[in-house]
Design a protein around this motif. Structure first.
Motif, PDB file in Angstrom:
ATOM      1  N   LEU A  68      75.503  29.433  34.202  1.00  0.00           N
ATOM      2  CA  LEU A  68      75.109  29.450  33.006  1.00  0.00           C
ATOM      3  C   LEU A  68      73.450  28.885  32.753  1.00  0.00           C
ATOM      4  CD1 LEU A  68      75.744  29.735  29.863  1.00  0.00           C
ATOM      5  CD2 LEU A  68      75.986  27.035  29.686  1.00  0.00           C
ATOM      6  N   ALA A  69      73.255  28.024  34.017  1.00  0.00           N
ATOM      7  CA  ALA A  69      71.706  27.639  33.911  1.00  0.00           C
ATOM      8  C   ALA A  69      71.104  28.717  34.447  1.00  0.00           C
ATOM      9  CB  ALA A  69      71.919  26.184  35.039  1.00  0.00           C
ATOM     10  N   SER A  70      71.388  29.652  35.512  1.00  0.00           N
ATOM     11  CA  SER A  70      70.542  30.706  36.022  1.00  0.00           C
ATOM     12  C   SER A  70      70.268  31.665  34.921  1.00  0.00           C
ATOM     13  CB  SER A  70      71.393  31.370  37.046  1.00  0.00           C
ATOM     14  OG  SER A  70      72.382  32.086  36.598  1.00  0.00           O
ATOM     15  N   MET A  71      71.065  31.632  33.888  1.00  0.00           N
ATOM     16  CA  MET A  71      70.904  32.672  32.732  1.00  0.00           C
ATOM     17  C   MET A  71      69.676  32.140  31.986  1.00  0.00           C
ATOM     18  SD  MET A  71      74.888  33.272  31.721  1.00  0.00           S
ATOM     19  CE  MET A  71      74.245  33.762  29.918  1.00  0.00           C
ATOM     20  N   PHE A  72      69.341  30.677  31.889  1.00  0.00           N
ATOM     21  CA  PHE A  72      68.562  30.139  31.055  1.00  0.00           C
ATOM     22  C   PHE A  72      67.107  30.429  31.901  1.00  0.00           C
ATOM     23  CE2 PHE A  72      71.865  26.828  29.480  1.00  0.00           C
ATOM     24  CZ  PHE A  72      72.196  27.964  28.437  1.00  0.00           C
ATOM     25  N   ALA A  73      67.341  30.153  33.348  1.00  0.00           N
ATOM     26  CA  ALA A  73      66.156  30.296  34.215  1.00  0.00           C
ATOM     27  C   ALA A  73      65.756  31.672  34.101  1.00  0.00           C
ATOM     28  CB  ALA A  73      66.553  29.908  35.598  1.00  0.00           C
TER      29      ALA A  73
ATOM     30  N   MET B  55      73.319  27.276  23.792  1.00  0.00           N
ATOM     31  CA  MET B  55      72.325  27.947  24.659  1.00  0.00           C
ATOM     32  C   MET B  55      70.934  28.064  24.093  1.00  0.00           C
ATOM     33  SD  MET B  55      75.170  30.805  25.595  1.00  0.00           S
ATOM     34  CE  MET B  55      74.321  31.750  26.787  1.00  0.00           C
ATOM     35  N   ILE B  56      70.941  28.309  22.890  1.00  0.00           N
ATOM     36  CA  ILE B  56      69.420  28.472  22.203  1.00  0.00           C
ATOM     37  C   ILE B  56      68.819  27.498  22.509  1.00  0.00           C
ATOM     38  CG2 ILE B  56      68.451  29.025  20.085  1.00  0.00           C
ATOM     39  CD1 ILE B  56      70.847  30.603  19.272  1.00  0.00           C
ATOM     40  N   ILE B  57      69.133  26.120  22.104  1.00  0.00           N
ATOM     41  CA  ILE B  57      68.716  25.051  22.010  1.00  0.00           C
ATOM     42  C   ILE B  57      68.017  24.699  23.526  1.00  0.00           C
ATOM     43  CG2 ILE B  57      68.644  22.461  21.760  1.00  0.00           C
ATOM     44  CD1 ILE B  57      70.499  22.995  19.558  1.00  0.00           C
TER      45      ILE B  57
ATOM     46  N   THR C 274      59.546  27.057  35.477  1.00  0.00           N
ATOM     47  CA  THR C 274      60.309  27.923  34.770  1.00  0.00           C
ATOM     48  C   THR C 274      61.581  28.336  35.433  1.00  0.00           C
ATOM     49  OG1 THR C 274      60.037  29.744  33.262  1.00  0.00           O
ATOM     50  CG2 THR C 274      59.487  30.271  35.370  1.00  0.00           C
ATOM     51  N   PHE C 275      61.878  28.080  36.606  1.00  0.00           N
ATOM     52  CA  PHE C 275      63.176  28.158  37.458  1.00  0.00           C
ATOM     53  C   PHE C 275      63.786  26.771  37.118  1.00  0.00           C
ATOM     54  CE2 PHE C 275      65.779  27.773  40.938  1.00  0.00           C
ATOM     55  CZ  PHE C 275      66.858  29.162  40.859  1.00  0.00           C
ATOM     56  N   LEU C 276      63.264  25.654  37.878  1.00  0.00           N
ATOM     57  CA  LEU C 276      63.969  24.607  38.044  1.00  0.00           C
ATOM     58  C   LEU C 276      64.273  23.610  37.046  1.00  0.00           C
ATOM     59  CD1 LEU C 276      61.729  23.196  40.940  1.00  0.00           C
ATOM     60  CD2 LEU C 276      64.067  24.200  41.196  1.00  0.00           C
ATOM     61  N   ILE C 277      63.221  23.683  35.871  1.00  0.00           N
ATOM     62  CA  ILE C 277      63.616  22.791  34.600  1.00  0.00           C
ATOM     63  C   ILE C 277      64.806  23.630  33.798  1.00  0.00           C
ATOM     64  CG2 ILE C 277      62.814  22.415  32.622  1.00  0.00           C
ATOM     65  CD1 ILE C 277      60.064  21.924  33.729  1.00  0.00           C
ATOM     66  N   PRO C 278      65.008  24.891  33.696  1.00  0.00           N
ATOM     67  CA  PRO C 278      66.207  25.385  32.941  1.00  0.00           C
ATOM     68  C   PRO C 278      67.410  25.329  34.030  1.00  0.00           C
ATOM     69  CG  PRO C 278      64.307  26.825  32.693  1.00  0.00           C
ATOM     70  CD  PRO C 278      63.970  26.027  33.940  1.00  0.00           C
TER      71      PRO C 278
ATOM     72  N   ALA D 291      63.861  24.098  27.556  1.00  0.00           N
ATOM     73  CA  ALA D 291      63.488  24.276  28.980  1.00  0.00           C
ATOM     74  C   ALA D 291      62.288  25.078  29.126  1.00  0.00           C
ATOM     75  CB  ALA D 291      64.842  24.834  29.719  1.00  0.00           C
ATOM     76  N   LYS D 292      62.016  26.010  28.439  1.00  0.00           N
ATOM     77  CA  LYS D 292      61.041  26.969  28.734  1.00  0.00           C
ATOM     78  C   LYS D 292      59.755  26.522  28.046  1.00  0.00           C
ATOM     79  CE  LYS D 292      62.890  30.493  30.768  1.00  0.00           C
ATOM     80  NZ  LYS D 292      62.457  30.592  32.352  1.00  0.00           N
ATOM     81  N   TYR D 293      60.348  25.662  26.742  1.00  0.00           N
ATOM     82  CA  TYR D 293      58.787  25.024  26.461  1.00  0.00           C
ATOM     83  C   TYR D 293      58.286  24.168  27.373  1.00  0.00           C
ATOM     84  CZ  TYR D 293      55.919  22.810  23.008  1.00  0.00           C
ATOM     85  OH  TYR D 293      54.627  22.223  22.535  1.00  0.00           O
ATOM     86  N   ALA D 294      59.281  23.096  27.659  1.00  0.00           N
ATOM     87  CA  ALA D 294      58.931  22.183  28.778  1.00  0.00           C
ATOM     88  C   ALA D 294      58.132  22.751  29.875  1.00  0.00           C
ATOM     89  CB  ALA D 294      60.168  21.362  29.290  1.00  0.00           C
TER      90      ALA D 294
END
Length: 334
Positions: A29-34, A204-206, A3-7, A211-214
């Motif tokens: 930006l990627a860290s915000m997704f993570a 950002m939503i997509i 949940t950290f590396l994929i996002p 990423a979180k689903y994966a």
């Protein structure tokens, strides 16, 4: 780490090649997704499945990914502002170790002593606020973002505060009030006047959702879980809120320079700020539905298995006769 590396990976690619941001902005930006927030946890708690493996794994993953995402925030802000020098990494590593050990060891000791000797609920709440602000201050002394200190202080004190206690309700009320207030930061006119804001928000939503689903799907396959457990993992980890807001606000306030017209050049521009609020709205809604569906199915399965075995939950009756001891007896019963 899923949940950290994929996002992080998907976020950097999307930032560089879809939104055409710089490398520093793309990493932030990627860290915000993570990072993510356990917005759907109350749903899980009400249905009584918090001990399920999917929930405990996701809660542990939340601590790891939020800490790593906030550390990325510290490093990127340091790079953008020119703070990183020859001895930056050594100094940062030593200060982080000292800071973490102090908060994790000293804060629970002080908390246990205080809660044992002070019964006044208002004083207890003020103590919690003091410890949270102290954690933020110590984090800044250690050279990292203050939100990391507040987050770690909350983790250290969390196990000392009963989930059903009045103190926990006060903490959650104030936290939720601040979370709602953040929605007022958004400039809604940007959605009608700026295509960049809509584009950034949709991307950002997509990216965050995929990423979180994966990560949830890989976790399900790794630990041989059911589909409903995957739904719970996705529901708990898809909601972007607290750490995401911290990152976007810090990035928005970092000024890299000025345009010829005198406008500030920010590490994260206004389109990202508004897109983040939109992402929070959508991901929190999706997360709640996913967690609720998985939790209901899991609770129903557990209930049917209990009925078949005849294993009924034990009930304990505690009589109350003296108002002075009522609060302690209720806490004992809880």
């Amino acid at each position: 780490m899923y949940t950290f590396l994929i996002p992080m990976a998907l976020g950097i690619v999307a930032g560089l090649y879809v939104l055409h941001f710089s490398m520093e902005t793309s990493i932030l930006l990627a860290s915000m997704f993570a990072s993510h927030t356990l917005i759907a946890y109350p749903i899980i708690s009400k249905l009584g499945i918090t001990k399920d493996k999917s929930v405990t794994i996701t809660v542990g993953g939340t601590m790891i990914t939020d800490m790593l995402a906030l550390l990325v925030l510290t490093v990127i802000v340091g790079m953008a502002t020119g703070v990183i020098g020859e001895h930056f990494w050594t100094r940062l590593s030593i200060s982080i170790v000292i800071f973490v050990l102090f908060v994790v060891i000293a804060f629970p000791i002080a908390g246990r002593w205080f809660f044992k000797h002070v019964q006044d609920s208002i004083s207890q709440y003020i103590f919690v606020l003091v410890m949270v602000f102290l954690g933020a201050y110590l984090a800044e002394l250690a050279g990292i973002e203050s939100i990391i200190g507040s987050f770690l202080a909350g983790l250290s004190l969390n196990r000392l505060i009963p989930r059903s206690s009045p103190l926990m309700h006060r903490v959650e009320f104030i936290g939720n009030s601040i979370f709602i207030g953040v929605g007022m930061l958004i400039d809604y006119r940007a959605f009608f006047t700026s295509f960049d804001t809509i584009k950034v928000g949709i991307v950002m939503i997509i990216v965050a959702t995929i990423a979180k689903y994966a990560a949830a799907w890989l976790t399900q396959k790794t630990f041989r879980m059911s589909v409903d457990q995957r739904r719970i993992i996705f529901g708990l980890s898809n909601a972007q809120a607290a750490a995401t807001l911290a990152a976007v606000m810090v990035g928005y306030n970092v000024i890299l320079g000025q345009t010829p017209e005198g406008e500030p050049i920010r590490l994260l521009n206004e389109s990202v700020l508004n897109g983040t609020i939109l992402m929070i709205l959508v991901t929190c809604t999706m997360a709640s539905f996913s967690a609720q569906r998985g939790a209901h199915n899991l609770a129903a399965t557990a209930s049917s298995e209990t009925d078949e075995t005849g294993d009924h939950k034990e009930r304990i009756l505690i009589p109350l006769s003296n108002e002075d001891t009522a609060e302690e007896l209720v806490n004992l019963s809880l």
